[in-house]
Scaffold this motif. Structure first.
Motif, mmCIF file in Angstrom:
data_model
loop_
_atom_site.group_PDB
_atom_site.id
_atom_site.type_symbol
_atom_site.label_atom_id
_atom_site.label_comp_id
_atom_site.label_asym_id
_atom_site.label_seq_id
_atom_site.Cartn_x
_atom_site.Cartn_y
_atom_site.Cartn_z
ATOM 1 N N LEU A 8 0.830 -1.206 0.000
ATOM 2 C CA LEU A 8 0.000 0.000 0.000
ATOM 3 C C LEU A 8 0.868 1.261 0.000
ATOM 4 O O LEU A 8 0.652 2.183 -0.794
ATOM 5 N N PHE A 9 1.873 1.274 0.876
ATOM 6 C CA PHE A 9 2.715 2.463 1.026
ATOM 7 C C PHE A 9 3.481 2.780 -0.257
ATOM 8 O O PHE A 9 3.478 3.924 -0.737
ATOM 9 N N PHE A 10 4.135 1.769 -0.817
ATOM 10 C CA PHE A 10 4.945 2.002 -2.007
ATOM 11 C C PHE A 10 4.107 2.057 -3.285
ATOM 12 O O PHE A 10 4.631 2.363 -4.360
ATOM 13 N N GLY A 11 2.817 1.733 -3.175
ATOM 14 C CA GLY A 11 1.945 1.825 -4.343
ATOM 15 C C GLY A 11 1.235 3.162 -4.452
ATOM 16 O O GLY A 11 0.698 3.499 -5.523
ATOM 17 N N ILE A 12 1.229 3.935 -3.360
ATOM 18 C CA ILE A 12 0.491 5.203 -3.356
ATOM 19 C C ILE A 12 1.075 6.193 -4.363
ATOM 20 O O ILE A 12 0.348 6.805 -5.158
ATOM 21 N N TYR A 13 2.388 6.351 -4.368
ATOM 22 C CA TYR A 13 3.008 7.351 -5.253
ATOM 23 C C TYR A 13 2.757 7.043 -6.731
ATOM 24 O O TYR A 13 2.293 7.924 -7.475
ATOM 25 N N PRO A 14 3.022 5.795 -7.204
ATOM 26 C CA PRO A 14 2.737 5.507 -8.616
ATOM 27 C C PRO A 14 1.247 5.645 -8.939
ATOM 28 O O PRO A 14 0.882 6.123 -10.021
ATOM 29 N N ALA A 15 0.369 5.199 -8.011
ATOM 30 C CA ALA A 15 -1.069 5.278 -8.268
ATOM 31 C C ALA A 15 -1.516 6.737 -8.354
ATOM 32 O O ALA A 15 -2.326 7.115 -9.217
ATOM 33 N N ARG A 16 -0.993 7.580 -7.480
ATOM 34 C CA ARG A 16 -1.359 9.003 -7.504
ATOM 35 C C ARG A 16 -0.827 9.674 -8.762
ATOM 36 O O ARG A 16 -1.497 10.522 -9.360
ATOM 37 N N LYS A 17 0.377 9.276 -9.173
ATOM 38 C CA LYS A 17 0.945 9.828 -10.402
ATOM 39 C C LYS A 17 0.057 9.497 -11.593
ATOM 40 O O LYS A 17 -0.182 10.341 -12.469
ATOM 41 N N ALA A 18 -0.451 8.241 -11.630
ATOM 42 C CA ALA A 18 -1.326 7.829 -12.725
ATOM 43 C C ALA A 18 -2.647 8.596 -12.681
ATOM 44 O O ALA A 18 -3.167 9.030 -13.711
ATOM 45 N N ALA A 19 -3.197 8.744 -11.462
ATOM 46 C CA ALA A 19 -4.508 9.383 -11.326
ATOM 47 C C ALA A 19 -4.462 10.873 -11.668
ATOM 48 O O ALA A 19 -5.479 11.458 -12.056
ATOM 49 N N LEU A 20 -3.287 11.502 -11.536
ATOM 50 C CA LEU A 20 -3.161 12.939 -11.796
ATOM 51 C C LEU A 20 -2.817 13.259 -13.243
ATOM 52 O O LEU A 20 -2.680 14.443 -13.606
ATOM 53 N N LEU A 21 -2.626 12.241 -14.078
ATOM 54 C CA LEU A 21 -2.286 12.494 -15.482
ATOM 55 C C LEU A 21 -3.405 13.271 -16.177
ATOM 56 O O LEU A 21 -4.594 12.976 -15.997
ATOM 57 N N ASP A 22 -3.023 14.251 -16.972
ATOM 58 C CA ASP A 22 -4.012 14.979 -17.783
ATOM 59 C C ASP A 22 -4.416 14.106 -18.957
ATOM 60 O O ASP A 22 -3.565 13.577 -19.679
ATOM 61 N N PRO A 23 -5.727 13.915 -19.180
ATOM 62 C CA PRO A 23 -6.171 12.996 -20.234
ATOM 63 C C PRO A 23 -5.672 13.407 -21.627
ATOM 64 O O PRO A 23 -5.354 12.529 -22.440
ATOM 65 N N ILE A 24 -5.570 14.684 -21.930
ATOM 66 C CA ILE A 24 -5.127 15.111 -23.272
ATOM 67 C C ILE A 24 -3.650 14.776 -23.466
ATOM 68 O O ILE A 24 -3.256 14.203 -24.482
ATOM 69 N N ASP A 25 -2.826 15.077 -22.409
ATOM 70 C CA ASP A 25 -1.403 14.748 -22.510
ATOM 71 C C ASP A 25 -1.213 13.245 -22.581
ATOM 72 O O ASP A 25 -0.310 12.735 -23.271
#
Length: 397
Positions: free
Chosen positions: A375-392
């Motif tokens: 959970l701890f080490f998965g938060i950063y990659p998951a948040r990075k994915a969730a914050l991606l701009d759909p157009i980019d």
């Protein structure tokens, strides 16, 4: 979707799982080994009696020079009897002298430790009879030449022959074998408790060694709670009997087995913690592996994330998808790590003959730690994915 993403890269997922599996397995195996060390120490000291005091001759002379423990001629049978009468909460007491002698039976010979002692010694030290009897008060009074043999001595002198009633020679003097003890095993320090011959105290002192003192007095107290009070009373009785003035050094030494056990348990706890912490490092490395793989996965699936967000997937949807992937790796790795750790503990015990104790608490903590790491080490990659701009993300190649 999370499972499909993991199965799409089987080798990468497997290698990530291995980091968690090895980490959890190492924690369980190392902690089990540490608990095994604690149990072995506890068993060895319990064989001597955790509620016993050992009074040894020796200490310091008036000049401050140390006398080796067991040496000197200050402790006597009268001291033992005085302690028995004057000290409360004493349920058993024995005096002992010992020396190595060669024993001969027929064409067989064996050199072993011969201990002269009293009948109460067997119950205090938890010795049990395999055959025959132990010597009694009549044997002490008559200074009879009778002997009770440990298992090792019996095996080496008699092999398959029944030793009861046979006559052996100890230092060329004849002794009748009246009893054989059950196997007891190793004591603390590697001493073989079965490589011993017991004879009456008076016989050893007067007819074998020609001495008037004893080397050790063993005292069994009612329980571990009163052992410190008994020790203080014994010191007072012996100082009075030996006419030791206030401020002068004792000519005896008292070993408190309860204090020895407490010290050894503290050391064993430190060893267990050290082993667990060393093994936990591999779990941490496995967690870093999870984060590394998840970051690679986010990068590879940037266009997929963009399509999902364009179709209406929310921040929480994307975050949850990648967190689930990381959590599944932690849970599956934790499960197989438990299997590996328990198997390794049994293998260590079977092949190396080291005592291991599998701790349910260690298993629960290791699995919880593996899931937490996922959970701890998965938060950063998951948040990075969730914050991606759909157009980019859609334009990403």
């Amino acid at each position: 979707m999370a499972l499909d993403g993991m199965l799409g890269n089987k080798m990468r997922t497997l290698l990530t799982l291995l980091g968690i599996i090895i980490g959890v397995g190492a924690v369980i195996a190392m902690v089990s080994l540490g608990f095994g060390v604690k149990e072995s120490i506890k068993e060895n000291i319990s064989k001597l009696g955790s509620n016993t005091l050992m009074v040894m001759s020796g200490g310091r002379t008036a000049t401050g020079a140390r006398i080796a423990s067991g040496e000197g001629a200050k402790l006597t049978v009268d001291d033992m009897e005085a302690i028995s009468k004057q000290v409360d909460d004493v349920v058993g007491i024995s005096a002992t002298v010992s020396r190595s002698y060669q024993m001969v039976y027929g064409n067989q010979n064996w050199t072993s430790r011969v201990e002269g002692t009293t009948p109460s010694h067997f119950s205090i030290q938890n010795y049990e009879l395999s055959d025959g009897r132990i010597f009694g008060q009549r044997d002490l009074n008559s200074r009879n030449r009778v002997a009770v043999l440990g298992k090792t001595v019996t095996t080496n002198l008699f092999e398959s022959e029944d030793p009861i009633g046979q006559t052996i020679r100890i230092n060329k003097a004849p002794f009748q074998v009246i009893g054989v003890l059950k196997e007891k095993g190793q004591a603390g320090g590697g001493t073989n408790q079965d490589d011993v011959v017991f004879v009456p105290l008076t016989t050893a002192m007067n007819r074998m060694m020609g001495i008037t003192y004893v080397q050790r007095i063993t005292i069994q107290t009612k329980n571990e709670n009163v052992i410190d009070d008994v020790q203080a009373e014994v010191e007072e009785v012996l100082r009075m009997r030996h006419k030791i003035k206030d401020g002068a050094y004792d000519d005896f030494t008292i070993n408190n087995m309860a204090a020895v056990m407490e010290t050894m348990m503290s050391t064993a706890n430190t060893i267990t913690m050290l082993l667990g912490c060393i093994a936990a490092i591999s779990l941490l490395v496995g967690g870093i592996g999870i984060m590394n793989i998840m970051l690679v996965s986010v990068t590879e699936r940037t266009r997929e994330i963009g399509i999902r967000k364009a179709l209406g997937a929310t921040y929480d949807n994307i975050l949850l998808q990648f967190l689930i992937e990381a959590m599944v790796i932690g849970i599956v790795g934790g499960f197989f790590g438990v299997v590996l750790g328990v198997g390794a503990s049994y293998a260590i015990s079977f092949f190396l003959d080291w005592k291991t104790v599998i701790s349910v608490g260690a298993i629960v903590i290791a699995v919880a730690f593996s899931v937490g790491i996922g959970l701890f080490f998965g938060i950063y990659p998951a948040r990075k994915a969730a914050l991606l701009d759909p157009i980019d993300a859609l334009r990403y190649e």
